[in-house]
Design an enzyme around this catalytic site. Structure first.
Site, PDB file in Angstrom:
ATOM      1  N   ARG A  77     -11.631  -2.525 -10.514  1.00  0.00           N
ATOM      2  CA  ARG A  77     -12.161  -1.565 -11.491  1.00  0.00           C
ATOM      3  C   ARG A  77     -11.893  -2.011 -12.924  1.00  0.00           C
ATOM      4  NH1 ARG A  77      -9.529   2.517 -11.717  1.00  0.00           N
ATOM      5  NH2 ARG A  77      -8.002   2.014 -10.094  1.00  0.00           N
ATOM      6  N   LYS A 223     -14.768   5.758  -7.108  1.00  0.00           N
ATOM      7  CA  LYS A 223     -13.743   6.307  -7.967  1.00  0.00           C
ATOM      8  C   LYS A 223     -14.352   7.070  -9.144  1.00  0.00           C
ATOM      9  CE  LYS A 223      -9.942   5.862  -5.821  1.00  0.00           C
ATOM     10  NZ  LYS A 223      -9.029   4.803  -5.480  1.00  0.00           N
ATOM     11  N   HIS A 242      -5.219  12.156  -5.115  1.00  0.00           N
ATOM     12  CA  HIS A 242      -5.381  10.736  -4.790  1.00  0.00           C
ATOM     13  C   HIS A 242      -4.389  10.422  -3.677  1.00  0.00           C
ATOM     14  CE1 HIS A 242      -5.169   6.229  -5.994  1.00  0.00           C
ATOM     15  NE2 HIS A 242      -6.143   6.447  -5.160  1.00  0.00           N
ATOM     16  N   LYS A 264      -1.449   3.931   1.174  1.00  0.00           N
ATOM     17  CA  LYS A 264      -2.164   5.159   1.570  1.00  0.00           C
ATOM     18  C   LYS A 264      -3.061   4.900   2.783  1.00  0.00           C
ATOM     19  CE  LYS A 264      -4.240   5.721  -2.397  1.00  0.00           C
ATOM     20  NZ  LYS A 264      -3.663   4.547  -3.061  1.00  0.00           N
ATOM     21  N   ARG A 344     -11.720  -6.301   0.147  1.00  0.00           N
ATOM     22  CA  ARG A 344     -11.847  -4.934   0.656  1.00  0.00           C
ATOM     23  C   ARG A 344     -12.800  -4.830   1.834  1.00  0.00           C
ATOM     24  NH1 ARG A 344      -9.040  -0.427  -1.897  1.00  0.00           N
ATOM     25  NH2 ARG A 344      -8.152  -1.334  -3.778  1.00  0.00           N
TER      26      ARG A 344
HETATM   27  N1  LIG Z   1       6.144  -1.702   4.327  1.00  0.00           N
HETATM   28  C1  LIG Z   1       4.852  -1.588   4.056  1.00  0.00           C
HETATM   29  N2  LIG Z   1       4.274  -0.374   3.965  1.00  0.00           N
HETATM   30  C2  LIG Z   1       2.967  -0.248   3.657  1.00  0.00           C
HETATM   31  N3  LIG Z   1       2.128  -1.295   3.436  1.00  0.00           N
HETATM   32  C3  LIG Z   1       2.642  -2.537   3.536  1.00  0.00           C
HETATM   33  C4  LIG Z   1       4.020  -2.738   3.828  1.00  0.00           C
HETATM   34  N4  LIG Z   1       4.241  -4.063   3.847  1.00  0.00           N
HETATM   35  C5  LIG Z   1       3.078  -4.657   3.557  1.00  0.00           C
HETATM   36  N5  LIG Z   1       2.088  -3.767   3.376  1.00  0.00           N
HETATM   37  C6  LIG Z   1       0.682  -4.093   3.002  1.00  0.00           C
HETATM   38  O1  LIG Z   1       0.407  -3.493   1.738  1.00  0.00           O
HETATM   39  C7  LIG Z   1      -0.959  -3.111   1.645  1.00  0.00           C
HETATM   40  C8  LIG Z   1      -1.095  -1.637   1.343  1.00  0.00           C
HETATM   41  O2  LIG Z   1      -2.436  -1.411   0.968  1.00  0.00           O
HETATM   42  P1  LIG Z   1      -3.256  -0.094   1.213  1.00  0.00           P
HETATM   43  O3  LIG Z   1      -2.778   0.621   2.418  1.00  0.00           O
HETATM   44  O4  LIG Z   1      -4.706  -0.452   1.178  1.00  0.00           O
HETATM   45  O5  LIG Z   1      -2.862   0.697  -0.106  1.00  0.00           O
HETATM   46  P2  LIG Z   1      -3.612   1.885  -0.820  1.00  0.00           P
HETATM   47  O6  LIG Z   1      -4.534   2.508   0.170  1.00  0.00           O
HETATM   48  O7  LIG Z   1      -2.512   2.799  -1.246  1.00  0.00           O
HETATM   49  O8  LIG Z   1      -4.330   1.251  -1.980  1.00  0.00           O
HETATM   50  C9  LIG Z   1      -1.599  -3.471   2.961  1.00  0.00           C
HETATM   51  O9  LIG Z   1      -2.221  -4.712   2.833  1.00  0.00           O
HETATM   52  C10 LIG Z   1      -0.385  -3.528   3.915  1.00  0.00           C
HETATM   53  O10 LIG Z   1      -0.592  -4.386   5.001  1.00  0.00           O
HETATM   54  C1  LIG Z   2     -10.500   1.718  -4.554  1.00  0.00           C
HETATM   55  C2  LIG Z   2      -9.442   1.750  -5.276  1.00  0.00           C
HETATM   56  O1  LIG Z   2      -8.324   2.467  -4.888  1.00  0.00           O
HETATM   57  P1  LIG Z   2      -7.172   2.235  -3.804  1.00  0.00           P
HETATM   58  O2  LIG Z   2      -6.582   0.904  -4.111  1.00  0.00           O
HETATM   59  O3  LIG Z   2      -6.260   3.369  -4.080  1.00  0.00           O
HETATM   60  O4  LIG Z   2      -7.746   2.247  -2.419  1.00  0.00           O
HETATM   61  C3  LIG Z   2      -9.426   1.130  -6.601  1.00  0.00           C
HETATM   62  O5  LIG Z   2      -8.473   1.422  -7.324  1.00  0.00           O
HETATM   63  O6  LIG Z   2     -10.363   0.383  -6.931  1.00  0.00           O
HETATM   64 MN   LIG Z   3      -6.627   2.705  -0.179  1.00  0.00          MN
END
Ligand SMILES: Nc1ncnc2c1ncn2[C@@H]1O[C@H](COP(=O)(O)OP(=O)(O)O)[C@@H](O)[C@H]1O
Ligand SMILES: C=C(OP(=O)(O)O)C(=O)O
Ligand SMILES: [Mn+2]
Ligand SMILES: [Ca+2]
Length: 560
Positions: A77, A223, A242, A264, A344
């Site tokens: 973004r 977003k 969020h 998340k 992604r």
């Molecule tokens: N202990 C952990 N807890 C959560 N995620 C972890 C951990 N260790 C590594 N990761 C990695 O971190 C990233 C978390 O990203 P994501 O779940 O997409 O975050 P969000 O949705 O909050 O943007 C993933 O690639 C996941 O595999």
């Molecule tokens: C899609 C997004 O959010 P998130 O990493 O929380 O999934 C982003 O920030 O571009």
């Molecule tokens: Mn996410």
């Protein structure tokens, strides 16, 4: 008002692949002679695949059937290029100024960018894609959105991410509540007033429109709509969040707040629980509802073993953004960061086997705040009282490593109010007050979970094993973590448990995991200082009706 005239879908004709124009549009958006001549309306994934592969450079089908695409120069973004029209209403309603994501623009400039986007979309010799879809699974608070875009990839992305209408719902769709004009392939004119680059993402609340120029990163659309929900929902006394959200077999709901990359999506996708959603929710008097119809997972280093549900969702219909794959086998190399670290996957929520459809649930029992602490000083889990939950919610802390280049050893702290300052439209204390009131009323417990470093900061320690974080989360869900003993940490005053099933007890207090206790204390004080410094902006605000709560929140931060 903008209307789209519906023409019946035709039977398939082998020679007619290029012209599957099911609709004759009457969208009058510019006084130029150009009009949207060929509108491809709510195409199916198969139709969108054909368009993408045929006309869009860099679009390929991967070995598992996903559509791999490229977003171009922008792979994340562009918050500094977001503009919001300041007019009589928004001037008083919105959060402006220091710390706010809402950078003003005037109506006239918005119209210049809008005309530029529309004329670009009109001038394409092929077609524009129009998606009519919904946001919010709470049927009483559903929002109708229209997305006009130039790329099949964008249309498929939104097909996956928004709620997909049934045939009947589409026939009775009527006038959208909000429209996006995505002309992201075309730049804005940086000499236009208020513009500082060739990228511009413009929001006009009164016109119910958003214009995108100069970025093709698809997350900008989802977003952008989330920002709109952050305006519309609080007006109905509904809190927009969020957060990820899931529900156990016994109906216990958990929210997962956190900034990008904190977990998340990963932690709300849990084979033992029902998935309500991974990123954007509403909390109303009835309970929680997902805003979206799909998930947008980070896929850097994705593995089948660690995240089987996300892995299996990357199949026909899913969009893969900026991943690298083998030319011949089309096997994706998820470890490859050469395009971006922010690779992604976007897929419809029903691609996750235990998704709960409709995506709604009762009031949350647990509110989990995720922080990826690359300093390695926050405990893997702590129990929070209400004031602490609010303190950490308003702080919105995470610290990731700045990048993967050589020499970057220092984690950078980020504070983003309500774990999503980039999407807030009102002042953070408005959302915080609503959260406090809801948590209190429904008796939800707050938790702080560090999904980041242990055993030292980035460089010497390592990231907490996902398997351990999952065990911690399991213990929160089951209620067993409420039954164990706690001790209070010195500086942050956090309650840390003495044991968590199947997690080595020595990692629960980070001081045990550092080889150099002085270095630990120094780093801890440094982080505490950053928290205090960040919170100063909020000390002049009252949170909710209750002055007592405000004082408690101010006292709930670190002491040093
Ligand atoms: N202990 C952990 N807890 C959560 N995620 C972890 C951990 N260790 C590594 N990761 C990695 O971190 C990233 C978390 O990203 P994501 O779940 O997409 O975050 P969000 O949705 O909050 O943007 C993933 O690639 C996941 O595999
Ligand atoms: C899609 C997004 O959010 P998130 O990493 O929380 O999934 C982003 O920030 O571009
Ligand atoms: Mn996410
Ligand atoms: Ca045209």
């Amino acid at each position: 008002m903008d209307q789209i005239k519906v023409v019946q879908a035709k039977k398939h004709d082998q020679n007619d692949v290029d012209k599957v124009s099911h609709f004759t549009p009457t969208i009058c958006v510019s006084d130029s002679a150009l009009k949207f001549t060929d509108v491809l309306y709510n195409l199916t994934p198969a139709e969108l695949y054909e368009h993408a592969v045929k006309y869009e450079k860099g679009s390929f089908i991967t070995s598992t059937g996903a559509l791999a695409t490229q977003s171009g120069a922008k792979t994340g973004r562009s918050p500094r290029d977001k503009r919001v029209v300041k007019d009589a209403t928004t001037q008083d309603d919105l959060w402006w100024g220091k710390g706010s994501p809402n950078i003003e623009m005037d109506e006239h400039t918005f119209m210049i960018n809008r005309e530029r986007a529309v004329d670009y979309l009109n001038s394409l010799d092929k077609v524009v894609f129009v998606n009519d879809q919904f946001l919010n699974w709470d049927s009483e608070n559903k929002i109708k959105v229209r997305i006009v875009s130039a790329r099949a990839y964008h249309s498929l992305f939104m097909h996956n991410m928004c709620i997909r209408p049934t045939k009947e719902e589409l026939e009775n769709f009527g006038t959208p509540d909000f429209t996006i004009y995505n002309a992201g392939k075309f730049p804005c004119n940086r000499y236009t007033h208020y513009m500082t680059s060739s990228t511009s993402v413009d929001l006009h609340i009164a016109r119910k429109e958003m214009v995108i120029l100069g970025t093709m990163y698809a997350g900008e659309m989802k977003k952008g709509l989330f920002s709109v929900m952050h305006y519309l929902m609080p007006k109905r006394q509904i809190l927009s969040l969020h957060s990820g959200c899931n529900m156990g077999k016994s109906g216990d709901v958990a929210l997962f707040f956190g900034l990008s990359g904190t977990g998340k999506t990963t932690l709300s996708t849990d084979h033992n629980r029902y998935l309500i959603g991974d990123d954007e929710h509403c909390w109303s008097d009835k309970g929680v509802s997902n805003i979206e119809g799909g998930c947008y997972a980070k896929c850097i280093d994705l593995s089948r073993e660690k995240e089987p549900d996300i892995w299996n969702a990357i199949k026909f219909g899913a969009v893969l953004e900026n991943v690298v794959f083998d030319d011949h086998t089309r096997l994706v190399n998820y470890a490859d960061k050469s395009v971006t670290e922010n690779t992604r996957a976007a897929y419809p929520i029903e691609f996750i086997p235990n998704a709960l459809i409709p995506c709604v649930g009762p009031h949350p029992k647990n509110v989990i705040l995720l922080a990826c602490d690359a300093f390695g000083v926050l405990p893997p889990v702590s129990k929070l009282n209400l004031a602490q939950t609010m303190y950490h919610f308003i702080s919105g802390y995470t610290a990731l490593v700045a990048g993967t280049e050589d020499g970057i050893k220092e984690p950078t702290a980020t504070f983003s109010a309500c774990f999503g300052a980039a999407f807030l439209m009102l002042h953070p204390t408005k959302y915080a007050a609503m959260l406090a009131e809801k948590m209190q009323r429904h008796g939800a417990t707050g938790w702080l979970v560090n999904t980041g470093w242990s055993g030292g900061s980035y460089g010497s320690g390592s990231r907490i094993k996902l398997a351990y974080t999952r065990k911690i989360i399991d213990a929160i869900h089951s209620g067993s973590l409420l039954k164990t003993e706690y001790k209070k940490t010195e500086v942050f005053g956090l309650e840390i448990p003495s044991e968590v099933e199947e997690v080595p007890s020595e990692i629960l207090d980070p001081v045990n995991t550092w080889s150099d206790e002085n270095a630990y204390n120094e780093t801890l004080m440094k982080l505490a200082g950053l928290f205090k410094n960040n919170f100063e902006t909020f000390t002049n605000y009252q949170i909710g009706e209750d002055n007592k709560l405000t004082e408690e929140i101010l006292a709930a931060g670190p002491h040093c």
